[in-house]
Scaffold this active site. Structure first.
Site, PDB file in Angstrom:
ATOM      1  N   PHE A 104      23.632 -20.046  89.651  1.00  0.00           N
ATOM      2  CA  PHE A 104      24.343 -18.867  90.136  1.00  0.00           C
ATOM      3  C   PHE A 104      24.274 -18.872  91.670  1.00  0.00           C
ATOM      4  O   PHE A 104      23.206 -19.113  92.245  1.00  0.00           O
ATOM      5  CB  PHE A 104      23.685 -17.607  89.565  1.00  0.00           C
ATOM      6  CG  PHE A 104      24.511 -16.375  89.747  1.00  0.00           C
ATOM      7  CD1 PHE A 104      25.487 -16.044  88.823  1.00  0.00           C
ATOM      8  CD2 PHE A 104      24.341 -15.558  90.851  1.00  0.00           C
ATOM      9  CE1 PHE A 104      26.264 -14.908  88.988  1.00  0.00           C
ATOM     10  CE2 PHE A 104      25.115 -14.422  91.026  1.00  0.00           C
ATOM     11  CZ  PHE A 104      26.087 -14.092  90.092  1.00  0.00           C
ATOM     12  N   ASP A 181      14.919 -18.537  86.848  1.00  0.00           N
ATOM     13  CA  ASP A 181      15.786 -17.359  86.884  1.00  0.00           C
ATOM     14  C   ASP A 181      16.155 -17.063  85.428  1.00  0.00           C
ATOM     15  O   ASP A 181      16.898 -17.827  84.792  1.00  0.00           O
ATOM     16  CB  ASP A 181      17.041 -17.648  87.719  1.00  0.00           C
ATOM     17  CG  ASP A 181      18.009 -16.462  87.739  1.00  0.00           C
ATOM     18  OD1 ASP A 181      17.921 -15.597  86.846  1.00  0.00           O
ATOM     19  OD2 ASP A 181      18.869 -16.416  88.640  1.00  0.00           O
ATOM     20  N   TYR A 206      20.096  -5.649  83.953  1.00  0.00           N
ATOM     21  CA  TYR A 206      21.398  -5.016  83.674  1.00  0.00           C
ATOM     22  C   TYR A 206      22.220  -5.752  82.616  1.00  0.00           C
ATOM     23  O   TYR A 206      23.281  -5.287  82.236  1.00  0.00           O
ATOM     24  CB  TYR A 206      22.226  -4.816  84.953  1.00  0.00           C
ATOM     25  CG  TYR A 206      22.258  -5.983  85.943  1.00  0.00           C
ATOM     26  CD1 TYR A 206      23.004  -7.110  85.686  1.00  0.00           C
ATOM     27  CD2 TYR A 206      21.555  -5.904  87.132  1.00  0.00           C
ATOM     28  CE1 TYR A 206      23.052  -8.155  86.599  1.00  0.00           C
ATOM     29  CE2 TYR A 206      21.585  -6.945  88.057  1.00  0.00           C
ATOM     30  CZ  TYR A 206      22.332  -8.072  87.784  1.00  0.00           C
ATOM     31  OH  TYR A 206      22.353  -9.099  88.686  1.00  0.00           O
ATOM     32  N   LYS A 207      21.734  -6.912  82.158  1.00  0.00           N
ATOM     33  CA  LYS A 207      22.507  -7.651  81.145  1.00  0.00           C
ATOM     34  C   LYS A 207      21.990  -7.274  79.741  1.00  0.00           C
ATOM     35  O   LYS A 207      22.290  -6.198  79.243  1.00  0.00           O
ATOM     36  CB  LYS A 207      22.401  -9.144  81.411  1.00  0.00           C
ATOM     37  CG  LYS A 207      22.973  -9.555  82.773  1.00  0.00           C
ATOM     38  CD  LYS A 207      22.780 -11.045  83.004  1.00  0.00           C
ATOM     39  CE  LYS A 207      23.176 -11.442  84.411  1.00  0.00           C
ATOM     40  NZ  LYS A 207      24.634 -11.377  84.636  1.00  0.00           N
ATOM     41  N   ARG A 354      34.001 -16.189  78.857  1.00  0.00           N
ATOM     42  CA  ARG A 354      32.654 -16.018  78.292  1.00  0.00           C
ATOM     43  C   ARG A 354      32.655 -14.824  77.340  1.00  0.00           C
ATOM     44  O   ARG A 354      33.141 -13.743  77.696  1.00  0.00           O
ATOM     45  CB  ARG A 354      31.614 -15.734  79.388  1.00  0.00           C
ATOM     46  CG  ARG A 354      31.389 -16.839  80.382  1.00  0.00           C
ATOM     47  CD  ARG A 354      30.192 -16.540  81.278  1.00  0.00           C
ATOM     48  NE  ARG A 354      30.244 -15.207  81.887  1.00  0.00           N
ATOM     49  CZ  ARG A 354      29.320 -14.713  82.698  1.00  0.00           C
ATOM     50  NH1 ARG A 354      28.249 -15.435  82.988  1.00  0.00           N
ATOM     51  NH2 ARG A 354      29.433 -13.503  83.213  1.00  0.00           N
TER      52      ARG A 354
HETATM   53  C1  LIG Z   1      21.675 -16.197  86.901  1.00  0.00           C
HETATM   54  C2  LIG Z   1      21.916 -15.046  87.826  1.00  0.00           C
HETATM   55  N1  LIG Z   1      21.149 -14.913  88.921  1.00  0.00           N
HETATM   56  C3  LIG Z   1      21.348 -13.894  89.784  1.00  0.00           C
HETATM   57  C4  LIG Z   1      22.327 -12.938  89.569  1.00  0.00           C
HETATM   58  C5  LIG Z   1      22.576 -11.805  90.528  1.00  0.00           C
HETATM   59  O1  LIG Z   1      21.460 -11.483  91.296  1.00  0.00           O
HETATM   60  P1  LIG Z   1      21.221  -9.990  91.824  1.00  0.00           P
HETATM   61  O2  LIG Z   1      20.634  -9.212  90.682  1.00  0.00           O
HETATM   62  O3  LIG Z   1      20.308 -10.145  92.980  1.00  0.00           O
HETATM   63  O4  LIG Z   1      22.546  -9.430  92.225  1.00  0.00           O
HETATM   64  C6  LIG Z   1      23.132 -13.047  88.424  1.00  0.00           C
HETATM   65  C7  LIG Z   1      24.194 -12.038  88.181  1.00  0.00           C
HETATM   66  O5  LIG Z   1      24.926 -12.053  87.243  1.00  0.00           O
HETATM   67  C8  LIG Z   1      22.924 -14.124  87.555  1.00  0.00           C
HETATM   68  O6  LIG Z   1      23.699 -14.286  86.473  1.00  0.00           O
END
Ligand SMILES: Cc1ncc(COP(=O)(O)O)c(C=O)c1O
Length: 397
Positions: A104, A181, A206-207, A354
């Site tokens: 990401f 991550d 948030y997911k 997706r």
């Molecule tokens: C794998 C991944 N990392 C990071 C993020 C976003 O990071 P942040 O919460 O700092 O906006 C996302 C957002 O969808 C993501 O899918």
């Protein structure tokens, strides 16, 4: 599995891998905290002061951590910076960072901030097919110059799941620190960060944890590293008992809580507080089983009825997260047309659709309806009648 605990929007929602739906309990918890603010003003802090600390053990169960190895704070990006500041200490030989070209973007931006600060290099494991990674290629990239590795537990586009245990062991055999991550796996499957010896990890809520847009994130620091004082410090990472003595010298809080920085948003934490009740007494293995059942079912339907769409998500259960990625040159048009028909899925440029059948609230019947709609849309495309954005089709209910 727990659909009745969620406010289900009209139509079919298959975008929980981007933003999870609202649990009724999240709304109630925010309303309760708002009322406390209204009635008690600053007095509310008596209870709010340790809200993050009270949530951390609940979240720790989702990532397979000890209660003091997790902090609920910040965002993935901010937490990555905080952890890299402490864990990335380039040496003469071991000086570079390893990530992957499919990460990401924010992860790559954060990593690059630190390599450019140190004058070192961010190396990226290449993908052979543009969607997935080969285990052997990751191992091969763990060369003698690598000081730290950051990998996604599940890739955000293809939904490929990496083997945290094996890759963590491989990194450690080479004397390299490794972080993960877990944005696309937390809340969708069990983890074992402590037992796997993961050095550190970051994720969002948030997911699949359904704590709302911009919910506070989470971080994990393994017990073995907890003597380290965070390089980026703030008063919220200070020892709680003496935080309000307002001393000039920083005494770290015990555990991962030391990586917190400033005052958390209590209203945002409240939504997480409510959302976490959905996971009470929930067997995470059963949750994963249900998720695999749904993605299996969906992929089988795609195989049978949607042969034009290429499934880029790996088929093996051990290599798959919670969503399914379908490649097609008209993916953007399909995602728009789906939305017009009441099906919310998302599009990732240039050609991926997706869809996440979330075990907590989606059903097989919704997947059947979605496949039927996609079939009609693909037929429309063939006949040249699909005009995404212009059709007036009614919502699916
Ligand atoms: C794998 C991944 N990392 C990071 C993020 C976003 O990071 P942040 O919460 O700092 O906006 C996302 C957002 O969808 C993501 O899918």
């Amino acid at each position: 599995m727990r659909r009745e605990l969620f406010k289900m929007p009209p139509g079919i929602y298959l975008d929980g891998n981007s933003l999870g739906l609202m649990p009724f309990a999240a709304k109630a918890a925010v309303e309760k905290r708002l009322l406390e603010w209204e009635e008690s003003a600053v007095g509310g802090w008596d209870d709010w002061f340790e809200l993050s600390e009270r949530l951390a053990p609940k979240v720790a169960r989702l990532v397979g951590a000890n209660r003091d190895e997790v902090a609920v704070t910040g965002s993935i990006t901010g937490n990555l910076h905080a952890l890299l500041a402490t864990f990335y200490q380039p040496q003469n030989v071991r000086r570079n960072i390893l990530a992957t070209e499919l990460d990401f973007p924010t992860d790559l931006y954060a990593l690059e901030s630190w390599t450019s600060l140190h004058g070192t290099e961010l190396k990226k494991v290449p993908s052979r097919d543009g969607e997935t990674l080969e285990f052997a290629d990751i191992l091969e990239a763990m060369t003698d110059d690598i000081a730290l590795i950051l990998l996604p537990t599940v890739l955000y586009r293809s939904g490929q799941k990496l083997d945290v245990k094996k890759l963590t062991r491989a990194a450690h055999e080479r004397g390299v620190l490794i972080g993960w991550d877990a944005a696309h796996s937390i809340g969708a499957m069990p983890h074992a960060f402590h037992d796997d010896g993961v050095d550190f990890a970051v994720w969002c809520h948030y997911k699949y944890v359904n704590a709302g847009p911009g919910a506070p994130g989470g971080l994990f620091v393994h017990q073995k590293h907890q003597e380290r004082t965070p390089v980026l410090r703030g008063w919220w990472g200070h020892d709680k008992l003496s935080q309000f003595e307002m001393r000039g010298d920083f005494r770290r809080s015990s555990g991962a809580g030391a990586f917190q920085q400033g005052t958390p948003s209590i209203l945002a934490l409240a939504a997480l507080e409510g959302a976490m009740t959905v996971f009470d007494c929930l067997d995470l293995l059963e949750l994963r089983q249900k998720s695999l059942e749904l993605t299996d079912y969906f992929m089988d339907l795609c195989d049978k009825h949607l042969i034009e769409l290429q499934i880029v998500t790996p088929r093996a259960h051990t290599e798959r997260g919670g969503h399914v990625a379908l490649a097609h040159p008209g993916a953007r048009a399909l995602s728009l047309a789906l939305r017009e028909k009441g099906v919310v899925a998302d599009f990732r440029a240039p050609n991926v659709l997706r869809l996440a059948p979330v075990a907590l609230y989606n059903t097989k019947a919704e997947l059947e309806q979605t496949v039927q709609i996609l079939r009609e849309l693909l037929d429309g495309m063939k006949m040249g009648t699909l005009e995404p954005g212009l059709s007036s089709s009614s919502m699916v209910t």
